[in-house]
Design a protein around this motif. Structure first.
Motif: not given
Length: 711
Positions: A231-239
């Protein structure tokens, strides 16, 4: 009256290709004429198995419901409810009173309650036997029981604007595809400037978030041994941002334990789940991850380079479920496939910065020509595409000076290279000219030049070339065709010249683009009258120009008639309604006959703006708008007479002269044009009068460009 109203609203709608604007115009007409407070447009997919809510308008207090409806996809079969029934039967479905709901499905009842609907009418949108979709019309304050004649009027209106809805949707789809291309170009530009995988991925996610509503995502790349993925990159909402560090860098097996991402990679297949239910997931690791990430919808897409899966991208929604149509899924898959090379290259470029070298695999498989030149132009790195570009398939370019190649000597690359070395400037250009030393063939290349920093100084320059010849030649041919079309149209109009001692005449013809939708004709009739014909076809550019060619051809057949202007326009309408109605060829027109020796003017008008006469004192406005040519079977155009005394001026024009806007988005309008004309000195000749009018309009627009064809 109904036909006239339909003609007016159809013309207004036809002037727009923006899908939202077309819908707003439709809703405005239905609301103003029949009192509907809600309107929802659905369109069927190509297979006629599903329909999608494209756009809707509900009362302000139901704004949240309106947002929730956007993009919903439902089957056309029985589960699709009353709208599905409308699409299957191709007939209008009416519920004048919700007290009599009959055999409605549970879903329909839920929708009626949630939207607080009092009355509901669903009208199929069809072109011939083809059902494009349906309009759902509703009232929300009180019941609306329509008369049969009102229902028939609505049905005729919807049939009339079906082609416009289809065209606007086609235009929207083209705009979406153009947006995909633009985003690809922006991502390519970003990677060339930064070489950062995270920036590339964030650009991708930003585009999909804005377009489809995804809120998070991840990038996974397969390990060299192909037993696992990282897993190179993960993006989530601020919360949920605290989870990013938890998952980034994890190595996950590519077997069943790896969950949906591993399955996507193994099977080289996209997997979209609209409604994720964590408890239904068998894999315990995936089940726990879904719960911690609070995933509502997920889309896993393989990243493939030359048939080999090198990883996968995942996109998530966390607040709402996403209903993506098959077309939306295909669009996202196509977008991801097109940027697969960019994702791969960006990751490998970062590896170059860390390891100070490229891998041979990257160089050999890169689809673009890549070279690295030192400060003197010596080639320190090359790839296969670079060799092919330089027409040196057998030899080795390493160690040679790039600026000693004749093809490079003829280009400005050396100056660009020095700007990168000395000033650290990046450079990019499309249609960069290049001639092969071997074949003497000319190419047009896309070129990207980036300085490479080493210990704070630029010692090398990265240069990437890609062949853009085919696109450049197509664009060149298109420009040549447009120029030819412009000359053809101008030549046709140039033939409209007369010599008459008693009449001074001057014409201004300014299409908004190379060619336009205005056309005029001036000639002497067999009985000695000066006959002036002026027409304005709907639309702009090439399509409108082609329409003017048809107008010219049909008018030529009857312009020598001894009949009055009204008879000629009625004949012209009969021809267009009979032969071109299915092509939606409509236009306004005014026809004027001038008695050379007398003071009488005979005229008739069809949907055209009112024209003007500059009297010795004041300005008279004359004419009647009526219906456009080609819109209805019987135009019923009426003829009129008016006096034009010696020294007075007849001013004929199309609506483009006053449909111009100032910096405050205010339209000049007929009153604004009249104000400009009233100030003109009567002693001026036709050339000066036209100049005064154009000057006044230009001043109103703050000297901007015309937004319509002007004649």
């Amino acid at each position: 009256r109904e036909v006239e109203e339909l003609g007016v609203i159809t013309r207004q709608i036809s002037l727009n290709l923006d899908f939202k604007t077309v819908f707003e115009k439709i809703f405005e007409y239905l609301k103003g004429n029949f009192g509907f407070e809600g309107c929802l447009l659905v369109l069927s997919d190509q297979k006629n198995t599903q329909y999608k809510v494209e756009i809707s308008r509900l009362p302000k207090e139901l704004e949240n419901i309106q947002k929730a409806l956007a993009g919903i996809v439902l089957p056309i079969e029985e589960k699709g409810g009353i709208i599905g029934q409308c699409l299957r039967s191709k007939t209008i479905q009416s519920i004048p009173s919700i007290k009599n709901t009959g055999e409605l499905t549970f879903m329909d009842r839920q929708a009626i309650v949630a939207q607080q609907i009092k009355s509901l009418y669903i009208v199929p949108v069809s072109i011939g036997e083809e059902v494009l979709g349906a309009l759902s019309l509703s009232t929300h304050k009180e019941e609306k029981i329509l008369k049969e004649e009102d229902i028939q009027t609505i049905t005729r209106f919807v049939d009339q604007i079906a082609v416009l809805i289809r065209n606007a949707k086609i235009y929207q789809n083209l705009e979406q595809k153009n947006t995909e291309i633009e985003n690809l170009a922006e991502i390519a530009k970003q990677i060339n400037l930064t070489l950062k995988t995270e920036i590339v991925f964030d650009k991708i996610l930003g585009y999909l978030s804005k377009t489809y509503g995804f809120e998070g995502g991840g990038l996974a790349l397969v390990s060299q041994d192909r037993f696992s993925y990282r897993i190179e990159i993960m993006r989530y909402p601020q919360r949920l941002s605290h989870l990013e560090k938890m998952y980034t860098g994890l190595m996950v097996p590519l077997d069943e334990r790896g969950g949906g991402v591993a399955k996507c990679i193994r099977e080289n297949a996209s997997i979209f789940v609209s409604r994720v239910v964590a408890d239904d997931v068998e894999n315990s690791v995936s089940r726990a991850a879904i719960k911690s990430m609070q995933i509502k919808s997920i889309f896993n897409i393989p990243i493939t380079i030359e048939g080999q899966v090198i990883g996968a991208v995942s996109f998530y929604s966390h607040e709402h479920y996403l209903d993506l149509s098959e077309a939306d899924q295909e669009s996202i898959y196509r977008f991801t496939s097109q940027i697969s090379v960019i994702i791969r290259n960006s990751s490998l470029y970062e590896q170059l910065e860390r390891e100070k070298s490229f891998t041979s695999g990257l160089l050999e498989n890169a689809p673009i020509a890549i070279g690295v030149f030192d400060e003197n132009g010596i080639i320190t790195l090359e790839n296969r595409a670079m060799k092919q570009l330089m027409q040196d398939h057998e030899g080795d370019l390493l160690g040679q000076n790039i600026f000693e190649f004749e093809s490079i000597k003829r280009s400005p690359l050396q100056e660009i290279h020095q700007n990168a070395i000395k000033r650290g400037l990046s450079f990019q250009a499309d249609k960069f000219p290049f001639r092969s030393d071997i074949s003497n063939q000319d190419y047009y290349l896309n070129i990207r030049v980036n300085p490479l920093l080493m210990e704070g100084k630029v010692k090398n320059v990265l240069v990437m070339f890609s062949d853009n010849t085919e696109k450049a030649l197509v664009e060149k041919k298109l420009q040549e065709d447009l120029f030819l079309a412009k000359r053809l149209q101008r030549n046709i109009l140039a033939s409209s010249k007369i010599k008459e001692e008693n009449i001074k005449l001057h014409v201004v013809f300014e299409p908004m683009q190379e060619v336009g939708g205005d056309i005029y004709d001036i000639f002497r009739t067999p009985e000695g009258k000066i006959r002036i014909f002026l027409a304005d076809a709907t639309g702009h550019g090439i399509q409108a120009a082609l329409t003017t060619m048809i107008i010219k051809a049909e008018y030529e057949k009857i312009k020598n008639s001894l009949d009055g202007p009204e008879v000629i326009l009625n004949q012209l309408n009969h021809s267009f309604y009979k032969n071109y109605y299915h092509l939606s060829v409509f236009f306004t027109a005014v026809l004027v006959d001038i008695e050379v020796e007398g003071e009488d003017i005979s005229y008739a008008s069809a949907g055209h703006p009112r024209q003007m006469i500059l009297r010795k004192k004041g300005v008279d406005v004359f004419g009647e708008t009526g219906k456009m040519v080609g819109l209805v079977e019987n135009l019923n155009c009426r003829g009129h007479k008016i006096k034009l005394e010696s020294g007075e001026v007849l001013l004929l024009f199309t609506d483009g002269i006053y449909e111009e806007f100032n910096a405050d988005a205010q339209e000049l309008g007929e009153e604004g044009l009249l104000s400009i004309v009233e100030k003109i000195e009567r002693k001026l000749g036709p050339v000066e009068i036209n100049q005064e009018i154009l000057s006044g309009v230009s001043k109103w627009m703050n000297y901007g460009n015309y937004e319509d064809d002007v004649t």
